[in-house]
Design a protein around this motif. Structure first.
Motif, PDB file in Angstrom:
ATOM      1  N   ASP A  56      81.542  65.209  51.081  1.00 16.04           N
ATOM      2  CA  ASP A  56      82.271  64.278  50.224  1.00 16.04           C
ATOM      3  C   ASP A  56      81.333  63.262  49.581  1.00 16.04           C
ATOM      4  O   ASP A  56      80.737  62.439  50.275  1.00 16.04           O
ATOM      5  CB  ASP A  56      83.335  63.568  51.068  1.00 16.04           C
ATOM      6  CG  ASP A  56      84.343  62.806  50.232  1.00 16.04           C
ATOM      7  OD1 ASP A  56      84.011  62.421  49.091  1.00 16.04           O
ATOM      8  OD2 ASP A  56      85.458  62.576  50.721  1.00 16.04           O
ATOM      9  N   SER A  57      81.227  63.304  48.262  1.00 14.87           N
ATOM     10  CA  SER A  57      80.294  62.415  47.570  1.00 14.87           C
ATOM     11  C   SER A  57      80.758  60.958  47.565  1.00 14.87           C
ATOM     12  O   SER A  57      80.005  60.066  47.174  1.00 14.87           O
ATOM     13  CB  SER A  57      80.094  62.894  46.130  1.00 14.87           C
ATOM     14  OG  SER A  57      81.333  62.947  45.463  1.00 14.87           O
ATOM     15  N   THR A  58      81.985  60.705  48.012  1.00 16.89           N
ATOM     16  CA  THR A  58      82.457  59.319  48.095  1.00 16.89           C
ATOM     17  C   THR A  58      82.017  58.642  49.396  1.00 16.89           C
ATOM     18  O   THR A  58      82.153  57.429  49.531  1.00 16.89           O
ATOM     19  CB  THR A  58      83.987  59.224  47.999  1.00 16.89           C
ATOM     20  OG1 THR A  58      84.578  59.856  49.140  1.00 16.89           O
ATOM     21  CG2 THR A  58      84.512  59.872  46.730  1.00 16.89           C
ATOM     22  N   PHE A  59      81.490  59.406  50.338  1.00 21.43           N
ATOM     23  CA  PHE A  59      80.991  58.809  51.579  1.00 21.43           C
ATOM     24  C   PHE A  59      79.839  57.865  51.263  1.00 21.43           C
ATOM     25  O   PHE A  59      78.921  58.218  50.511  1.00 21.43           O
ATOM     26  CB  PHE A  59      80.509  59.875  52.557  1.00 21.43           C
ATOM     27  CG  PHE A  59      81.594  60.668  53.220  1.00 21.43           C
ATOM     28  CD1 PHE A  59      81.348  61.952  53.677  1.00 21.43           C
ATOM     29  CD2 PHE A  59      82.865  60.145  53.407  1.00 21.43           C
ATOM     30  CE1 PHE A  59      82.338  62.697  54.291  1.00 21.43           C
ATOM     31  CE2 PHE A  59      83.864  60.881  54.022  1.00 21.43           C
ATOM     32  CZ  PHE A  59      83.600  62.165  54.461  1.00 21.43           C
ATOM     33  N   ASN A  60      79.890  56.651  51.825  1.00 19.88           N
ATOM     34  CA  ASN A  60      78.842  55.685  51.511  1.00 19.88           C
ATOM     35  C   ASN A  60      78.314  54.941  52.731  1.00 19.88           C
ATOM     36  O   ASN A  60      77.456  54.063  52.618  1.00 19.88           O
ATOM     37  CB  ASN A  60      79.341  54.680  50.460  1.00 19.88           C
ATOM     38  CG  ASN A  60      80.582  53.946  50.928  1.00 19.88           C
ATOM     39  OD1 ASN A  60      80.859  53.858  52.114  1.00 19.88           O
ATOM     40  ND2 ASN A  60      81.338  53.407  49.982  1.00 19.88           N
ATOM     41  N   SER A  79      74.699  54.048  51.593  1.00 19.75           N
ATOM     42  CA  SER A  79      74.140  54.978  50.609  1.00 19.75           C
ATOM     43  C   SER A  79      73.243  54.325  49.568  1.00 19.75           C
ATOM     44  O   SER A  79      72.579  55.012  48.800  1.00 19.75           O
ATOM     45  CB  SER A  79      75.270  55.743  49.911  1.00 19.75           C
ATOM     46  OG  SER A  79      76.156  54.847  49.272  1.00 19.75           O
ATOM     47  N   LYS A 102      72.784  65.108  49.717  1.00 21.27           N
ATOM     48  CA  LYS A 102      73.831  64.825  50.701  1.00 21.27           C
ATOM     49  C   LYS A 102      73.351  65.178  52.113  1.00 21.27           C
ATOM     50  O   LYS A 102      74.058  65.865  52.877  1.00 21.27           O
ATOM     51  CB  LYS A 102      75.120  65.572  50.370  1.00 21.27           C
ATOM     52  CG  LYS A 102      75.740  65.161  49.042  1.00 21.27           C
ATOM     53  CD  LYS A 102      77.050  65.924  48.801  1.00 21.27           C
ATOM     54  CE  LYS A 102      77.600  65.639  47.430  1.00 21.27           C
ATOM     55  NZ  LYS A 102      78.762  66.490  47.126  1.00 21.27           N
ATOM     56  N   SER A 111      81.820  57.668  56.251  1.00 23.35           N
ATOM     57  CA  SER A 111      83.044  57.007  55.804  1.00 23.35           C
ATOM     58  C   SER A 111      82.920  56.630  54.342  1.00 23.35           C
ATOM     59  O   SER A 111      81.829  56.287  53.883  1.00 23.35           O
ATOM     60  CB  SER A 111      83.281  55.753  56.640  1.00 23.35           C
ATOM     61  OG  SER A 111      84.304  54.960  56.085  1.00 23.35           O
ATOM     62  N   GLU A 112      84.057  56.696  53.639  1.00 23.30           N
ATOM     63  CA  GLU A 112      84.070  56.154  52.278  1.00 23.30           C
ATOM     64  C   GLU A 112      84.465  54.698  52.295  1.00 23.30           C
ATOM     65  O   GLU A 112      84.344  54.007  51.324  1.00 23.30           O
ATOM     66  CB  GLU A 112      84.987  56.983  51.380  1.00 23.30           C
ATOM     67  CG  GLU A 112      86.380  57.191  51.902  1.00 23.30           C
ATOM     68  CD  GLU A 112      87.309  56.021  51.657  1.00 23.30           C
ATOM     69  OE1 GLU A 112      87.036  55.230  50.733  1.00 23.30           O
ATOM     70  OE2 GLU A 112      88.304  55.886  52.382  1.00 23.30           O
ATOM     71  N   ASN A 125      85.000  48.552  56.748  1.00 20.96           N
ATOM     72  CA  ASN A 125      83.831  49.385  56.483  1.00 20.96           C
ATOM     73  C   ASN A 125      82.585  48.825  57.155  1.00 20.96           C
ATOM     74  O   ASN A 125      81.518  48.766  56.549  1.00 20.96           O
ATOM     75  CB  ASN A 125      83.603  49.516  54.969  1.00 20.96           C
ATOM     76  CG  ASN A 125      82.650  50.627  54.630  1.00 20.96           C
ATOM     77  OD1 ASN A 125      82.483  51.564  55.395  1.00 20.96           O
ATOM     78  ND2 ASN A 125      81.980  50.525  53.495  1.00 20.96           N
TER      79      ASN A 125
END
Lengths: 113, 113
Positions: A27-31, A52, A71, A93-94, B99
């Motif tokens: 998932d590219s929204t994970f930061n 990220s 990733k 986690s996003e 977060n």
């Protein structure tokens, strides 16, 4: 489709060597990416985490290397000690909405004296 | 020594019985999470709260599982009618923000026989 993958499943190193644990995600929204250490019969304990916006985070013998484009991330444990023998979990986690973590299946690290 | 206190450490229930476990989050942490960790070390997110409000919960939680985090009382997770597949380690975690780094408790190990 597993969102967070870890490799290897198990790893054995000698005392004093560097252990390298790998993690990849979908998932590219994970930061936000924490690593947890868990001993048998105990809950996970936060070891080190990275966001990220960074490509490296160091804390003592533990270093995370992060490659956002691929990733992938890795945890390096230098000068491994027998007391480092545990299961290590990579999580992601996003963050923005709920803070829910998605965990990998873990790497069992054994450090031989 | 975990700052998140979970009780009891072990819980044995027969199928169909209620199982209730409690969690006192780390002081000053308004965000609380519950996860289930099975014998294969797989983590499953169940529910999380910010103060007394539910942020997110999975479908399974909505049916047989209930949870609450009342003010000035421990948080709790209850399984109304335990099934063999519910046997697992139930982990509570807390954090200062949605977060940010979590602190996990030692868990409640549930065995349903």
């Amino acid at each position: 489709q597993q969102q967070v993958r870890q490799s290897p499943q198990s790893l054995t190193v000698w005392e004093g060597e560097t252990a390298i644990l790998n993690c990849s995600y979908e998932d590219s929204t994970f930061n936000y990416f924490p690593w947890y250490q868990q001993f048998p019969g105990e809950g996970p304990a936060l070891l080190i985490s990275i966001r990220s916006v960074s490509d490296k985070k160091e804390d003592g013998r533990f270093t995370i290397f992060f490659n956002k484009r691929e990733k992938k991330l890795s945890l390096h444990i230098t000068d491994s000690q027998p007391g480092d023998s545990a299961t290590y979990f990579c999580a992601a986690s996003e963050g923005a909405n709920t803070g829910k973590l998605t965990f990998g299946d873990g790497t069992v690290l054994t450090v031989k004296p | 020594n975990s700052k998140v206190i979970q009780t009891p450490r072990y819980l044995v229930k027969g199928q169909g019985q209620k199982a209730k476990m409690r969690c006192i989050p780390e002081k000053g942490h308004p965000v609380v999470f519950w996860y289930q960790q099975n014998k294969n070390n797989e983590f499953k997110f169940l529910i999380n709260f910010q103060n007394q409000e539910v942020l997110q919960q999975i479908d399974m939680t909505e049916k047989r599982f209930s949870a609450e985090c009342p003010s000035n009382s421990p948080c709790s997770l209850e399984i109304q009618s335990s099934e063999a597949g519910d046997s697992a380690l139930y982990l509570c975690a807390s954090s200062s923000h949605r977060n940010s780094d979590y602190t996990f408790g030692s868990g409640t190990r549930l065995l349903v026989i």
